[in-house]
Write a protein that holds these residues in place. Structure first.
Motif, PDB file in Angstrom:
ATOM      1  N   THR A   1       0.878  -1.156   0.000  1.00 57.53           N
ATOM      2  CA  THR A   1       0.000   0.000   0.000  1.00 57.53           C
ATOM      3  C   THR A   1       0.918   1.208   0.000  1.00 57.53           C
ATOM      4  N   ILE A   2       0.817   2.037  -1.014  1.00 52.70           N
ATOM      5  CA  ILE A   2       1.687   3.204  -1.143  1.00 52.70           C
ATOM      6  C   ILE A   2       0.835   4.455  -0.987  1.00 52.70           C
ATOM      7  N   ARG A   3       1.253   5.321  -0.082  1.00 55.41           N
ATOM      8  CA  ARG A   3       0.510   6.561   0.133  1.00 55.41           C
ATOM      9  C   ARG A   3       1.092   7.733  -0.647  1.00 55.41           C
ATOM     10  N   SER A   4       2.399   7.687  -0.903  1.00 56.16           N
ATOM     11  CA  SER A   4       3.017   8.779  -1.661  1.00 56.16           C
ATOM     12  C   SER A   4       4.228   8.260  -2.424  1.00 56.16           C
ATOM     13  N   LEU A   5       4.509   8.935  -3.519  1.00 54.20           N
ATOM     14  CA  LEU A   5       5.645   8.599  -4.376  1.00 54.20           C
ATOM     15  C   LEU A   5       6.459   9.859  -4.623  1.00 54.20           C
ATOM     16  N   THR A   6       7.717   9.670  -4.929  1.00 54.67           N
ATOM     17  CA  THR A   6       8.561  10.777  -5.354  1.00 54.67           C
ATOM     18  C   THR A   6       8.620  10.754  -6.871  1.00 54.67           C
ATOM     19  N   GLU A   7       8.150  11.831  -7.500  1.00 56.32           N
ATOM     20  CA  GLU A   7       8.157  11.881  -8.967  1.00 56.32           C
ATOM     21  C   GLU A   7       9.580  12.009  -9.486  1.00 56.32           C
TER      22      GLU A   7
ATOM     23  N   SER B   1      11.158   4.344  -1.671  1.00 52.75           N
ATOM     24  CA  SER B   1      12.257   3.630  -1.037  1.00 52.75           C
ATOM     25  C   SER B   1      11.678   2.442  -0.284  1.00 52.75           C
ATOM     26  N   LYS B   2      12.125   1.254  -0.643  1.00 55.45           N
ATOM     27  CA  LYS B   2      11.618   0.017  -0.041  1.00 55.45           C
ATOM     28  C   LYS B   2      12.790  -0.910   0.227  1.00 55.45           C
ATOM     29  N   ARG B   3      12.937  -1.318   1.464  1.00 47.49           N
ATOM     30  CA  ARG B   3      14.018  -2.225   1.858  1.00 47.49           C
ATOM     31  C   ARG B   3      15.397  -1.668   1.464  1.00 47.49           C
ATOM     32  N   GLY B   4      15.541  -0.366   1.624  1.00 53.92           N
ATOM     33  CA  GLY B   4      16.820   0.268   1.341  1.00 53.92           C
ATOM     34  C   GLY B   4      17.122   0.478  -0.126  1.00 53.92           C
ATOM     35  N   VAL B   5      16.134   0.261  -1.002  1.00 55.92           N
ATOM     36  CA  VAL B   5      16.325   0.393  -2.440  1.00 55.92           C
ATOM     37  C   VAL B   5      15.273   1.346  -2.994  1.00 55.92           C
ATOM     38  N   VAL B   6      15.665   2.162  -3.944  1.00 54.07           N
ATOM     39  CA  VAL B   6      14.711   3.018  -4.626  1.00 54.07           C
ATOM     40  C   VAL B   6      14.028   2.174  -5.693  1.00 54.07           C
ATOM     41  N   LEU B   7      12.727   1.986  -5.525  1.00 53.04           N
ATOM     42  CA  LEU B   7      11.928   1.095  -6.370  1.00 53.04           C
ATOM     43  C   LEU B   7      11.039   1.922  -7.297  1.00 53.04           C
ATOM     44  N   PRO B   8      11.189   1.794  -8.629  1.00 57.46           N
ATOM     45  CA  PRO B   8      10.295   2.517  -9.532  1.00 57.46           C
ATOM     46  C   PRO B   8       8.893   1.915  -9.483  1.00 57.46           C
ATOM     47  N   VAL B   9       7.884   2.779  -9.591  1.00 59.08           N
ATOM     48  CA  VAL B   9       6.496   2.332  -9.607  1.00 59.08           C
ATOM     49  C   VAL B   9       5.880   2.732 -10.939  1.00 59.08           C
ATOM     50  N   ILE B  10       5.350   1.732 -11.631  1.00 55.87           N
ATOM     51  CA  ILE B  10       4.794   1.912 -12.971  1.00 55.87           C
ATOM     52  C   ILE B  10       3.281   1.762 -12.909  1.00 55.87           C
TER      53      ILE B  10
ATOM     54  N   VAL C   1       4.924  -5.761  -6.218  1.00 52.31           N
ATOM     55  CA  VAL C   1       6.367  -5.778  -6.430  1.00 52.31           C
ATOM     56  C   VAL C   1       6.664  -7.045  -7.225  1.00 52.31           C
ATOM     57  N   VAL C   2       7.187  -6.859  -8.430  1.00 52.04           N
ATOM     58  CA  VAL C   2       7.418  -7.967  -9.346  1.00 52.04           C
ATOM     59  C   VAL C   2       8.843  -7.904  -9.871  1.00 52.04           C
ATOM     60  N   GLY C   3       9.278  -9.007 -10.429  1.00 53.26           N
ATOM     61  CA  GLY C   3      10.576  -9.014 -11.065  1.00 53.26           C
ATOM     62  C   GLY C   3      11.145 -10.401 -11.178  1.00 53.26           C
ATOM     63  N   ASP C   4      12.164 -10.504 -11.995  1.00 50.94           N
ATOM     64  CA  ASP C   4      12.865 -11.774 -12.166  1.00 50.94           C
ATOM     65  C   ASP C   4      14.315 -11.560 -11.766  1.00 50.94           C
ATOM     66  N   GLY C   5      14.808 -12.424 -10.949  1.00 53.97           N
ATOM     67  CA  GLY C   5      16.185 -12.274 -10.474  1.00 53.97           C
ATOM     68  C   GLY C   5      16.316 -11.038  -9.612  1.00 53.97           C
ATOM     69  N   ASP C   6      17.283 -10.196  -9.947  1.00 53.76           N
ATOM     70  CA  ASP C   6      17.542  -9.001  -9.163  1.00 53.76           C
ATOM     71  C   ASP C   6      16.809  -7.767  -9.679  1.00 53.76           C
ATOM     72  N   ARG C   7      16.190  -7.862 -10.869  1.00 51.99           N
ATOM     73  CA  ARG C   7      15.460  -6.718 -11.436  1.00 51.99           C
ATOM     74  C   ARG C   7      14.043  -6.714 -10.886  1.00 51.99           C
ATOM     75  N   VAL C   8      13.665  -5.626 -10.238  1.00 53.49           N
ATOM     76  CA  VAL C   8      12.309  -5.529  -9.705  1.00 53.49           C
ATOM     77  C   VAL C   8      11.751  -4.130  -9.922  1.00 53.49           C
ATOM     78  N   CYS C   9      10.439  -4.041  -9.927  1.00 52.53           N
ATOM     79  CA  CYS C   9       9.753  -2.760  -9.948  1.00 52.53           C
ATOM     80  C   CYS C   9       8.376  -2.961  -9.345  1.00 52.53           C
ATOM     81  N   GLY C  10       7.673  -1.878  -9.132  1.00 49.92           N
ATOM     82  CA  GLY C  10       6.313  -1.940  -8.631  1.00 49.92           C
ATOM     83  C   GLY C  10       5.337  -1.668  -9.752  1.00 49.92           C
TER      84      GLY C  10
END
Length: 167
Positions: free
Chosen positions: A53-59, A72-81, A104-113
């Motif tokens: 559940t995301i309440r705000s994003l940084t554009e 920022s999720k788990r110490g990583v900046v996660l793009p949200v599409i 949150v999806v991805g294969d291997g180390d590549r992930v995004c929202g």
């Protein structure tokens, strides 16, 4: 979108945990169903790392139009599409609604929202309940889908998450 995929670090001590579901001994495949623009979609639970559940994003200035921003999720900046925009279902909509979720999806180390309008439930589909993608959809659109699933009177559009990430 490859340039906007994040590296995901699972070990940060956070209380939030990835979606985990019990193993199944039958031949059915499990999918997480969700809504996009009043249609039922589903993605393999094997492609979903967690639901947020995301309440705000940084554009992000000059990001592709389907990239809503980053979180920022788990110490990583996660793009949200915005998945609906990525699939061409609607114009970009920056406003976040309370019912919307980020998968949150991805294969291997590549992930995004992937932002979806709402998450419904986990469904099981036997092989006989999955139909091929109609040829009339065209090569580009058909390449983003695994097929169409029917269960309990509902038709689900089965999304190929890897193809969406590569698009």
């Amino acid at each position: 979108l490859r340039g906007f995929l994040a590296m995901y670090d699972d070990d940060d001590g956070s209380d939030e945990r990835p979606l985990t579901l019990p193993e199944s001994s039958d031949a059915a495949r499990r999918f997480l169903s969700f809504r996009l623009v009043d249609e039922d979609y589903a993605a393999s639970i094997m492609d979903i790392r967690e639901i947020l559940t995301i309440r705000s994003l940084t554009e992000v200035p000059r990001a592709p139009r389907e990239v809503l921003g980053v979180v920022s999720k788990r110490g990583v900046v996660l793009p949200v599409i915005d998945l609906a925009t990525s699939l061409g279902l609607r114009a970009p909509e920056r406003r976040l609604r309370a019912s919307q979720r980020v998968l949150v999806v991805g294969d291997g180390d590549r992930v995004c929202g992937l932002r979806v309008d709402s998450v419904s439930e986990v469904i099981k589909l036997q092989t006989g309940q999955i139909e091929e993608v109609p040829a009339s959809l065209g090569q580009k659109n058909a390449g983003l889908l695994l097929g169409l699933g029917r269960t309990q009177g509902t038709l689900y559009i089965l999304l190929d998450v890897a193809a969406v990430l590569d698009a």
